[in-house]
Design an enzyme around this catalytic site. Structure first.
Site, PDB file in Angstrom:
ATOM      1  N   HIS A  39       1.783   4.546  -2.502  1.00 30.93           N
ATOM      2  CA  HIS A  39       1.905   6.087  -2.570  1.00 30.93           C
ATOM      3  C   HIS A  39       3.454   6.594  -2.630  1.00 30.93           C
ATOM      4  O   HIS A  39       3.512   7.564  -3.237  1.00 30.93           O
ATOM      5  CB  HIS A  39       1.864   6.384  -1.002  1.00 30.93           C
ATOM      6  CG  HIS A  39       0.516   6.373  -0.448  1.00 30.93           C
ATOM      7  ND1 HIS A  39      -0.668   7.113  -0.728  1.00 30.93           N
ATOM      8  CD2 HIS A  39      -0.141   5.635   0.571  1.00 30.93           C
ATOM      9  CE1 HIS A  39      -1.754   6.911  -0.213  1.00 30.93           C
ATOM     10  NE2 HIS A  39      -1.508   6.071   0.605  1.00 30.93           N
ATOM     11  N   HIS A  69       0.804  -1.077   0.167  1.00 29.98           N
ATOM     12  CA  HIS A  69      -0.005  -0.089  -0.057  1.00 29.98           C
ATOM     13  C   HIS A  69       0.869   1.262   0.040  1.00 29.98           C
ATOM     14  O   HIS A  69       0.831   2.236  -0.873  1.00 29.98           O
ATOM     15  CB  HIS A  69      -0.976  -0.018   1.200  1.00 29.98           C
ATOM     16  CG  HIS A  69      -1.942   1.127   1.514  1.00 29.98           C
ATOM     17  ND1 HIS A  69      -3.243   1.201   0.984  1.00 29.98           N
ATOM     18  CD2 HIS A  69      -1.463   2.415   1.924  1.00 29.98           C
ATOM     19  CE1 HIS A  69      -3.660   2.409   1.145  1.00 29.98           C
ATOM     20  NE2 HIS A  69      -2.568   3.206   1.796  1.00 29.98           N
ATOM     21  N   GLU A  70       1.841   1.398   0.984  1.00 26.01           N
ATOM     22  CA  GLU A  70       2.639   2.565   1.129  1.00 26.01           C
ATOM     23  C   GLU A  70       3.624   2.528  -0.218  1.00 26.01           C
ATOM     24  O   GLU A  70       3.902   3.964  -0.692  1.00 26.01           O
ATOM     25  CB  GLU A  70       3.324   2.529   2.418  1.00 26.01           C
ATOM     26  CG  GLU A  70       2.697   2.579   3.731  1.00 26.01           C
ATOM     27  CD  GLU A  70       1.321   3.619   3.665  1.00 26.01           C
ATOM     28  OE1 GLU A  70       1.980   4.601   3.239  1.00 26.01           O
ATOM     29  OE2 GLU A  70       0.452   3.394   4.465  1.00 26.01           O
ATOM     30  N   GLU A 101      -4.587   8.226  -2.828  1.00 31.06           N
ATOM     31  CA  GLU A 101      -5.174   6.814  -2.364  1.00 31.06           C
ATOM     32  C   GLU A 101      -5.449   5.855  -3.418  1.00 31.06           C
ATOM     33  O   GLU A 101      -5.289   4.700  -3.355  1.00 31.06           O
ATOM     34  CB  GLU A 101      -6.552   7.143  -1.412  1.00 31.06           C
ATOM     35  CG  GLU A 101      -6.718   6.071  -0.448  1.00 31.06           C
ATOM     36  CD  GLU A 101      -5.616   5.516   0.632  1.00 31.06           C
ATOM     37  OE1 GLU A 101      -4.608   6.582   0.991  1.00 31.06           O
ATOM     38  OE2 GLU A 101      -5.844   4.685   1.366  1.00 31.06           O
TER      39      GLU A 101
HETATM   40 ZN    ZN Z   1      -3.132   5.054   1.772  1.00 29.89          ZN
END
Ligand code: ZN
Length: 492
Positions: free
Chosen positions: A264, A260-261, A290
């Site tokens: 980003h 997830h990170e 996001e």
């Molecule tokens: Zn996030």
């Protein structure tokens, strides 16, 4: 120096102050000694207020206003126009909230945070209710100061997702909520599980580094540390850091949040370095940000081909597994309503967000009293997730956001999922060998597509415009729903 050159130089120097603040907030989460919080709070407040003063200074304001004058503005290049338009927007917004108001809000949210901690510990909403009422009053005042046309909630939303409105969100959230609630009704009772075993932390660290690098995260311009709440922070495209947290019983807890990170971080590493400091070098919006993390976490990381890539690596790092590749895939995609948002699966997660969106909108629009919030919360959880909430701690008190004054923030999570689904469907058409590539651990095609269509633009387009330009359609709930319906099917 021309005026636009002066503006660029001013913005670039302001951004360096911002980088110092970002580094301190990284340090606060990763390294800060237990008793250093108070002083760090003072340093943060000092630097933040100096930064705010410089952004709203008369000199910068008059420079931007001169450049925004139609006669001058029309002579600028397209890139320069974006810089002026977005900087003017930032300054105008910052100036609408008087320093006195910002300081009052900071004091109130500090008080609210401690009240929330205590209330959650004792599972008693009554402890939190008075201060939450005060915050709500101030947020309504904030909406009035910022200005709005239809709903005061629009003004608050706009702070996180420029141009987003209640009207636009309702158009996608309403059909999504109805269809998801129906889908969840068909999920079977038993959920797949994996046999219990230990995943040594040192081996997990190596696996996480390896997977993040395989996805395209450049570890020469980034690093992975440990923090209780995983996050990404960027000082510059050459210094983009992520964090995760490890649990020796569960490899996916850390790996899922690393992926997830990483999503980003790939966005931040892909912003044009030559524009660092100007709006062209900044991410589009929270929702778009996001969408990048959730693309990698859910559309790549939980996909069947990715499971084929991951499975042999689990054996390599932790020894032979007592489950099959297919069982891993089903486990990664299990669906089971959970009263806690952060423990929820990909499908029911969005219903959690919709519940919060509907409640905070009602609070801000004056259709719900703070005293009635716990009952309203529990009723919506029953309606959408079919769950009975046992106490305030597992209900209305579970999230910290409102104590920080963050109203209008929650929707960006589901907007991120909606954007991700629609963008990914477009990427899939452009990348016909995507599935075979993922199974072989090749992710350059997707990353290249994101760089070209999303990352390089910075704040050139606001989210709804970006989505329409890239996908050829307005934002729709159809793509996310189709993706989630397929996940639910795995759980019949
Ligand atoms: Zn996030």
């Amino acid at each position: 120096m021309t005026e636009i050159q002066t503006l660029r130089a001013r913005l670039q120097s302001l951004t360096k102050l911002g980088s110092a603040l970002a580094l301190m907030s990284w340090d606060e989460e990763v390294n800060l000694p237990e008793r250093a919080h108070e002083y760090r709070g003072e340093v943060n407040a000092q630097l933040s207020s100096e930064l705010h003063e410089r952004i709203t200074s008369d000199e910068l304001t008059s420079l931007v206003n001169k450049l925004a004058d139609p006669e001058v503005f029309n002579s600028l290049t397209d890139d320069e126009k974006v810089i002026v338009r977005e900087t003017k927007r930032d300054i105008d917004q910052a100036k609408k909230l008087p320093t006195e108001f910002v300081e009052r809000m900071a004091r109130l949210t500090t008080k609210a945070f401690s009240a929330w901690v205590e209330a959650r510990k004792k599972s008693d909403f009554k402890i939190y209710e008075p201060v939450l009422g005060e915050i709500l009053k101030m947020k309504i005042e904030e909406a009035r100061l910022l200005g709005y046309k239809d709903s005061p909630y629009d003004a608050l939303l706009d702070e996180f997702e420029p141009d987003m409105t209640v009207q636009k969100i309702d158009a996608v959230f309403k059909p999504l909520a109805a269809s998801l609630a129906e889908l969840i009704g068909s999920v079977r009772g038993s959920v797949p599980s994996l046999p219990a075993r230990q995943y040594p932390l040192d081996k997990q660290v190596i696996l996480n580094q390896k997977i993040a690098a395989a996805l395209g995260y450049d570890l020469h311009t980034g690093r992975i540390d440990i923090s209780p709440h995983p996050f990404t922070i960027s000082l510059h495209p050459t210094d983009v850091r992520i964090t995760t947290r490890y649990d020796s019983n569960d490899f996916w807890g850390a790996l899922g949040s690393t992926i997830h990170e990483t999503g980003h971080a790939l966005y931040e590493q892909g912003l044009p370095a030559s524009e660092h400091g100007t709006p062209l070098g900044e991410a589009g919006s929270l929702g778009i940000h996001e969408s990048q993390s959730r693309t990698w976490e859910n559309f790549v990381g939980r996909s069947r081909p990715f499971t084929s890539f991951l499975y042999p690596q689990l054996a390599e790092h932790f020894g032979a597994q007592k489950f099959s590749e297919e069982e891993l895939y089903l486990w990664l995609n299990r669906v089971q309503p959970n009263p806690i948002r952060v423990e929820s699966d990909e499908v029911t997660y969005n219903l959690h967000i919709i519940i919060r969106y509907e409640l905070e909108k009602d609070l801000i629009e004056g259709n719900l009293a703070v005293a009635d919030l716990p009952a309203a919360w529990n009723a919506k959880v029953k309606l959408y997730l079919g769950l009975d909430i046992k106490n305030d701690a597992e209900g209305v008190l579970q999230d910290v956001h409102w104590s920080h004054g963050a109203f209008g923030y929650f929707p960006t999570y589901t907007l991120g999922n909606l954007y991700a689904a629609q963008l990914f469907a477009t990427a899939r058409k452009a990348l016909p060998t995507m599935d075979e590539d993922f199974a072989k651990g090749k992710f350059k095609g997707l990353l290249g597509w994101q760089r070209e269509n999303i990352h390089r633009h910075g704040r050139r387009y606001h989210a709804d415009e970006l989505i329409e330009r890239v996908t050829g359609e307005k934002l729709s709930s159809e793509y996310l729903l189709e993706h989630l319906a397929a996940k639910v099917k795995l759980n019949y």
